[in-house]
Write a protein that holds these residues in place. Structure first.
Motif, short mmCIF file in Angstrom:
data_model
loop_
_atom_site.label_atom_id
_atom_site.label_comp_id
_atom_site.label_asym_id
_atom_site.label_seq_id
_atom_site.Cartn_x
_atom_site.Cartn_y
_atom_site.Cartn_z
N THR A 53 21.68 15.09 45.30
CA THR A 53 22.57 14.22 44.54
C THR A 53 22.31 12.74 44.85
OG1 THR A 53 24.13 16.04 44.52
CG2 THR A 53 25.03 13.90 43.96
N GLY A 67 33.80 14.77 37.89
CA GLY A 67 33.74 15.81 38.93
C GLY A 67 33.35 15.18 40.25
N THR A 68 34.19 14.29 40.74
CA THR A 68 33.78 13.41 41.85
C THR A 68 33.75 14.10 43.21
OG1 THR A 68 34.07 11.16 42.69
CG2 THR A 68 36.08 12.45 42.40
N GLY A 69 34.51 15.19 43.38
CA GLY A 69 34.51 15.91 44.66
C GLY A 69 34.94 14.99 45.80
N CYS A 79 31.46 11.06 46.62
CA CYS A 79 30.16 10.54 47.10
C CYS A 79 29.45 9.68 46.05
CB CYS A 79 29.27 11.67 47.60
SG CYS A 79 28.93 12.95 46.39
N ASP A 91 38.34 14.32 38.41
CA ASP A 91 38.13 15.69 38.92
C ASP A 91 39.30 16.54 38.46
OD1 ASP A 91 36.10 16.70 41.44
OD2 ASP A 91 37.69 18.06 40.81
N ILE A 92 39.02 17.82 38.29
CA ILE A 92 40.08 18.74 37.85
C ILE A 92 40.86 19.27 39.05
CG2 ILE A 92 38.82 20.95 37.93
CD1 ILE A 92 39.95 21.30 34.97
N SER A 93 40.33 19.00 40.24
CA SER A 93 40.96 19.50 41.47
C SER A 93 41.75 18.38 42.15
CB SER A 93 39.89 20.06 42.41
OG SER A 93 40.33 20.01 43.74
N GLY A 138 41.97 15.52 35.87
CA GLY A 138 41.92 16.19 34.57
C GLY A 138 40.56 16.77 34.27
N ASP A 139 40.47 17.33 33.06
CA ASP A 139 39.27 18.04 32.62
C ASP A 139 38.22 17.04 32.10
OD1 ASP A 139 37.65 20.22 31.81
OD2 ASP A 139 38.40 20.00 29.76
N LEU A 140 37.07 17.02 32.75
CA LEU A 140 35.94 16.17 32.35
C LEU A 140 36.43 14.76 31.95
CD1 LEU A 140 33.80 18.83 30.43
CD2 LEU A 140 33.66 18.18 32.84
N ASN A 187 27.69 15.51 38.46
CA ASN A 187 27.09 16.66 39.13
C ASN A 187 28.11 17.79 39.03
OD1 ASN A 187 25.79 18.48 40.79
ND2 ASN A 187 26.46 17.50 42.70
N PRO A 240 29.76 21.74 38.59
CA PRO A 240 29.42 23.05 39.14
C PRO A 240 28.34 23.66 38.25
CG PRO A 240 31.75 22.94 38.47
CD PRO A 240 31.12 21.66 38.08
N VAL A 259 35.85 26.24 42.54
CA VAL A 259 35.82 25.37 41.35
C VAL A 259 34.69 24.33 41.43
CG1 VAL A 259 37.49 23.67 42.23
CG2 VAL A 259 37.32 24.04 39.76
N SER A 260 34.19 24.07 42.65
CA SER A 260 33.11 23.10 42.78
C SER A 260 31.74 23.76 42.62
CB SER A 260 33.18 22.41 44.15
OG SER A 260 32.79 23.30 45.18
N LEU A 300 29.70 23.66 31.90
CA LEU A 300 30.28 22.31 32.04
C LEU A 300 29.35 21.24 31.47
CD1 LEU A 300 33.03 21.54 33.65
CD2 LEU A 300 32.26 23.89 33.83
#
Ligand SMILES: C[S@@+](CC[C@H](N)C(=O)[O-])C[C@H]1O[C@@H](n2cnc3c(N)ncnc32)[C@H](O)[C@@H]1O
Length: 297
Positions: free
Chosen positions: A105, A129-131, A134, A152-154, A179-181, A199, A201, A222-223, A233
């Motif tokens: 990444t 989807g930043t997790g 990073c 991020d959705i999480s 939220g979603d995307l 990046n 899943p 989910v990741s 995705l």
């Protein structure tokens, strides 16, 4: 397998004991893991441990080390035990709330940095989807002119990303959205984003049982898992990104080495222009990019 005889109190004796124990429990690179865990438990770096091999290790550090080695022998990821992961110029906090950032990444960020530095003014970039944060936090640090959003959705992942932002004094620089995307973003950003970097899943559901225990049992599902195909995705993002990208805005995504060529074909089919594939450090196709289709203007 149990931890066996009590380890000797010197650094090298502890490393030798831990290497054996980790190897017996099937941990890959047992010696390196042992060294990094001892460095973490003693607050010293690895070279210091080698410079002073007879160095006695205090009882409380030894206790912490044994616990850490037992966790690693049970296949908990090294970075969740030490709580940190180096990523480009940042030292990030990591824990089971989000994926541990991978070296591949860093190449995605490299390409995003090039794009943002070449853009005039204050380009708007979204990390989808930043997790751990990073990508977004690296871009904020390396491209100070950029206006950076991260989604991020999480909830858990976003909380960790926000913690990292605060610790790195970037809390006021990156805007986080749940939220979603891209649907997580405020509507007024539609048609104004210069770069979407993602990046997502990308593991197939069916491959989940064969993942290493470090990944399967510890990193968030989910990741990791996208769906039956692995590219769900990416496809959804390619479909919705033109609504959000500015004219000539770029979509930049990481994918599996066996997915990226197919994704490039889908992007071209959707009307993206200048579609390109970039290899990772091992020369494998890893990144796909495309300029927003003209009809998005
Ligand atoms: C492979 S991880 C990448 C995390 C981080 N960007 C990195 O590179 O280490 C994918 C991230 O996407 C998030 N995610 C999964 N589905 C999502 C969705 N539909 N919308 C937004 N984020 C999603 C996960 O929670 C996870 O944090």
């Amino acid at each position: 397998m149990s931890a066996g005889a009590a380890p000797s109190p010197e650094a090298m004796g502890l490393i030798a004991w831990a290497s054996r124990y980790l190897e017996e429990n099937g941990v890959i690179k047992p010696r390196l893991n042992a060294e990094l865990l001892l460095a973490h438990s003693t607050g010293r770096d690895r070279t210091e441990l080698y410079a002073y091999p007879e160095m006695p290790v205090a009882a409380d550090c030894r206790e912490g080390f044994v616990t850490a080695v037992e966790r690693r022998a049970a296949h908990e990821p090294l970075q969740y035990i030490t709580g940190t992961k180096g990523f480009r110029y940042l030292e990030l906090q990591v824990d089971p709330r989000a994926l541990i950032p991978r070296p591949e990444t860093e190449m995605l960020v490299e390409r995003a940095v090039d794009v943002l530095r070449a853009a005039p003014g204050h380009p708007v970039v979204v990390d989808v989807g930043t997790g751990s944060g990073c990508i977004a936090l690296s871009l904020a640090r390396e491209c100070p002119a950029a206006v950076v959003y991260a989604t991020d959705i999480s909830d858990d992942a976003l909380a960790l990303a926000r913690d990292n932002a605060r610790r790195l004094a970037l809390g006021d620089v990156v805007s986080f959205r749940l939220g979603d995307l891209c649907d997580a973003l405020d509507g007024e950003l539609a048609g104004r984003i210069d770069l979407i970097v993602c990046n997502p899943p990308y593991i197939r559901e069916g491959d989940f049982p064969s993942l290493p225990p470090e990944v399967r049992e510890h990193e968030p599902y989910v990741s990791l898992i996208a769906g039956p195909e692995g590219s769900e995705l990416h496809r959804r993002l390619m479909e919705q990104a033109p609504l959000w990208l500015a004219p000539s805005g770029l979509l930049l995504m990481e994918g599996g080495e066996d997915q990226v060529e197919g994704l490039a074909a889908v992007a071209a089919g959707l009307g993206y222009e200048s579609v390109k594939i970039h290899p990772d450090l091992n020369g494998l196709p890893r990144i796909v990019e495309g300029v927003s289709p003209p009809h998005s203007t």
